[in-house]
Design a protein around this motif. Structure first.
Motif, mmCIF file in Angstrom:
data_model
loop_
_atom_site.group_PDB
_atom_site.id
_atom_site.type_symbol
_atom_site.label_atom_id
_atom_site.label_comp_id
_atom_site.label_asym_id
_atom_site.label_seq_id
_atom_site.Cartn_x
_atom_site.Cartn_y
_atom_site.Cartn_z
ATOM 1 N N ALA A 344 0.826 -1.206 0.000
ATOM 2 C CA ALA A 344 0.000 0.000 0.000
ATOM 3 C C ALA A 344 0.861 1.257 0.000
ATOM 4 N N PHE A 345 1.934 1.259 0.790
ATOM 5 C CA PHE A 345 2.829 2.419 0.790
ATOM 6 C C PHE A 345 3.469 2.617 -0.583
ATOM 7 N N ARG A 346 3.852 1.535 -1.240
ATOM 8 C CA ARG A 346 4.406 1.682 -2.585
ATOM 9 C C ARG A 346 3.351 2.223 -3.555
ATOM 10 N N ALA A 347 2.127 1.716 -3.450
ATOM 11 C CA ALA A 347 1.065 2.171 -4.346
ATOM 12 C C ALA A 347 0.787 3.657 -4.157
ATOM 13 N N GLU A 348 0.959 4.169 -2.941
ATOM 14 C CA GLU A 348 0.682 5.574 -2.671
ATOM 15 C C GLU A 348 1.686 6.520 -3.322
ATOM 16 N N THR A 349 2.761 5.991 -3.882
ATOM 17 C CA THR A 349 3.667 6.841 -4.661
ATOM 18 C C THR A 349 3.014 7.307 -5.954
ATOM 19 N N ASN A 350 1.914 6.637 -6.357
ATOM 20 C CA ASN A 350 1.211 6.929 -7.620
ATOM 21 C C ASN A 350 2.113 6.761 -8.846
ATOM 22 N N ALA A 351 3.177 6.007 -8.683
ATOM 23 C CA ALA A 351 4.084 5.749 -9.807
ATOM 24 C C ALA A 351 4.361 4.264 -9.973
ATOM 25 N N LEU A 352 3.770 3.445 -9.116
ATOM 26 C CA LEU A 352 4.050 2.010 -9.141
ATOM 27 C C LEU A 352 3.262 1.333 -10.251
ATOM 28 N N ARG A 353 3.959 0.615 -11.125
ATOM 29 C CA ARG A 353 3.297 -0.196 -12.143
ATOM 30 C C ARG A 353 2.926 -1.573 -11.602
#
Length: 589
Positions: A344-353
């Motif tokens: 979830a923290f990675r997804a919140e970067t809004n840049a994770l593919r």
């Protein structure tokens, strides 16, 4: 995007499936059948359609073989999977330590003569040569895949759309790559390329046919006159036709073998990745390296800058995650909860593919399973006094990340701290290393193990693997391992990840990604060119697990300098609780 916690296969199904396969062997007149974890493209990763090894045995690791004979069967895995293979496969499969015992070694005793069947798309030229050399009395027989004949609910082949990888991130147009590599394949008239990441790199495209790896399935022929024939299902190529242009001719996969048969002049094939079916279709095959392998490994400035940006973004997510994790009371979290929060923290970067591989999150004894993947069936709480090993990464459009941190949950034991510090010493040794041009990973792997060896400890995996630029998280040909024979060159991105695993108790691994770069000359240097490493990963290392007295002054200096760099770089990107946590985590020893 998030990991699915479902079982893909079950040990309980193995005996019945093996029995059905053995019946089919008898019906076909074969004495045995080879089942590699491979597909027709011979990359490391396979789609669900091609995961035949898991379907037969229950084993879901990323590397392995099975051999089914009429009266016995064996599964071959390396030391990363010693614990996992025992848990995932039934007793009908003998467990063989591979490559300590090779397929040929085992077959020489189990099947000294007879008819051994294989799928010619799933066996490489090199693998077949080794079997023929070591088993002169065994007749190798190409056949259709016998697993496919039994697998009633086999998933369909993947059909994800291919898409363009931007020029500003690729750093070189695909037309220029084609022209450059076309010159390199002379005197051959063409080169066959089967590896999905080689095709993706060459043509500046990406895809979604393999989970966690942005590649598209297909085959390519690179011609010496700077043309490329790309064989890919038309359903995948609508979005890349204009990008590819006139230099790339699109054809359906069914046209691949006829196109190979029409080539009468010498054609290069890479014996390490070329399926037997391909070489059998060629009139004049010549062995050589896949022309994309080395250029792809040597990242250009745009790819390196993209990787640095991706690692900065990823480090911010990791610090937020580690700060959150430290705030949770021991025993209140499970492994699945940890994984979901990290993703979830990675997804919140809004840049994770996507994530770059299914997150490894092992608490206590699960940490000793090198490639452990938590499932609903294996999920457990993270308890006081345990070590938590988290190996994870992200796929961003500008780079691929891979990081492992081992975290103390509550108060660690003295054994935990001693082993952790010895692992850390090995990681720091490589991080500080200067080495002459021409040296390979096998020359330096031992340095990461020295402190562990002093205590009679070791780990069974290599110390480092290559990493792609928004491509596969495992990328050849270079590695830091006893088998790493390819010289390290500037621009290569590798992992630096020594570890230690006490089976049934705990696991430790510390992993940063590093870039090979030229080192400035020293005043009395006699070697023409020295190389060193730039560290890409910028995430604190758990100081609670360090025994300062075990570190040399130079190692303490490096670690304090690393943490100061982490602090200076990340402070502008975190706030509140994460900022407070970061300042404490990066304090000098």
């Amino acid at each position: 995007m998030f990991q699915s916690f479902t079982e893909t296969a079950s040990p309980a199904q193995g005996p019945a499936r093996l029995s059905a396969l053995q019946d089919l062997l008898a019906d076909r007149g074969f004495d045995g059948f080879l089942i590699p974890r491979a597909d027709a493209h011979q990359g490391e990763y396979v789609a669900a359609h091609d995961d035949r090894l898991a379907w037969l045995t229950g084993f879901t690791g990323s590397a392995g073989w099975a051999i089914a004979l009429r009266d016995r069967a064996a599964i071959f895995t390396d030391s990363r999977y010693t614990v996992q293979v025992k848990a995932q496969t039934a007793d009908v499969f003998e467990k063989v330590d591979w490559p300590g015992i090779s397929l040929s070694d085992w077959l020489a005793k189990a099947l000294p003569q007879g008819r051994l069947a294989y799928d010619p798309w799933l066996l490489t030229v090199s693998q077949k040569k080794e079997l023929e050399k070591n088993l002169p009395e065994v007749e190798l027989r190409a056949t259709d895949n016998l697993i496919d004949a039994l697998w009633e609910d086999q998933p369909a082949p993947p059909m994800a759309a291919a898409f363009v990888h931007p020029m500003d991130l690729a750093g070189e147009s695909h037309m220029d790559k084609i022209a450059r590599l076309a010159k390199d394949i002379a005197p051959q008239s063409a080169a066959v390329i089967t590896l999905p990441d080689s095709i993706a790199w060459l043509l500046n495209i990406r895809g979604g046919d393999i989970p966690r790896n942005p590649v598209a399935h297909g085959f390519a022929i690179l011609h010496a006159d700077a043309r490329v024939d790309l064989f890919m299902d038309p359903a995948k190529t609508d979005g890349i036709r204009d990008h590819l242009g006139d230099s790339v001719r699109l054809m359906p996969v069914e046209a691949f073998l006829p196109a190979l048969a029409a080539l009468t002049d010498p054609v290069r094939i890479d014996p390490e990745s070329c399926p037997v079916a391909v070489v059998d279709a060629l009139a004049n095959p010549v062995e050589g390296r896949d022309p994309c392998i080395m250029p792809k490994a040597r990242k250009n400035p745009a790819e390196l800058e993209g990787s640095r940006n991706a690692h900065l973004r990823d480090a911010t997510a990791m610090v937020r995650f580690l700060a959150w994790l430290d705030a949770q009371a021991p025993g209140t979290l499970t492994e699945i909860a940890v994984v979901k929060q990290l993703e979830a923290f990675r997804a919140e970067t809004n840049a994770l593919r996507d994530i770059s591989f299914d997150t490894i999150c092992g608490a206590g004894d699960h940490g000793a399973i090198v490639h452990y993947r938590v499932t609903d069936a294996t999920d457990r709480a993270v308890h006081e006094g345990e070590l938590l090993l988290v190996d994870s990464g992200g796929q961003y459009v500008d780079g691929t990340t891979d990081i492992t941190r081992t975290i103390a949950v509550g108060e660690p034991t003295e054994e935990h701290r001693d082993a952790f510090t010895r692992v850390l010493k090995g990681m720091i040794t490589l991080s500080r290393l200067r080495f002459p041009k021409g040296r390979s990973g096998s020359d330096i792997d031992v340095l990461a193990r020295h402190s562990l060896w002093e205590a009679g400890l070791d780990y069974g995996h290599g110390t480092g693997h290559g990493v792609g630029a928004y491509l596969c998280v495992h990328e050849g040909p270079a590695s830091i391992s006893p088998k790493g024979r390819v010289p390290l060159e500037p621009g290569m991105i590798l992992s630096n990840e020594p570890g230690f695993y006490r089976e049934g108790e705990y696991g430790i691994r510390i992993e940063n990604l590093i870039i090979v770069e030229e080192a400035p000359a020293l005043p009395r240097q006699s070697v023409a060119q020295m190389y060193r490493f730039e560290t890409l990963t910028l995430v604190p290392i758990d100081r609670r697990l360090i025994v300062p007295e075990l570190l040399l002054d130079a190692e303490k200096t490096w670690l304090d300098g690393y943490h100061q760099r982490v602090l200076d770089t990340l402070l502008p990107h975190v706030e509140d609780a994460a900022e407070d946590w970061l300042r404490v985590a990066c304090a000098p020893l």
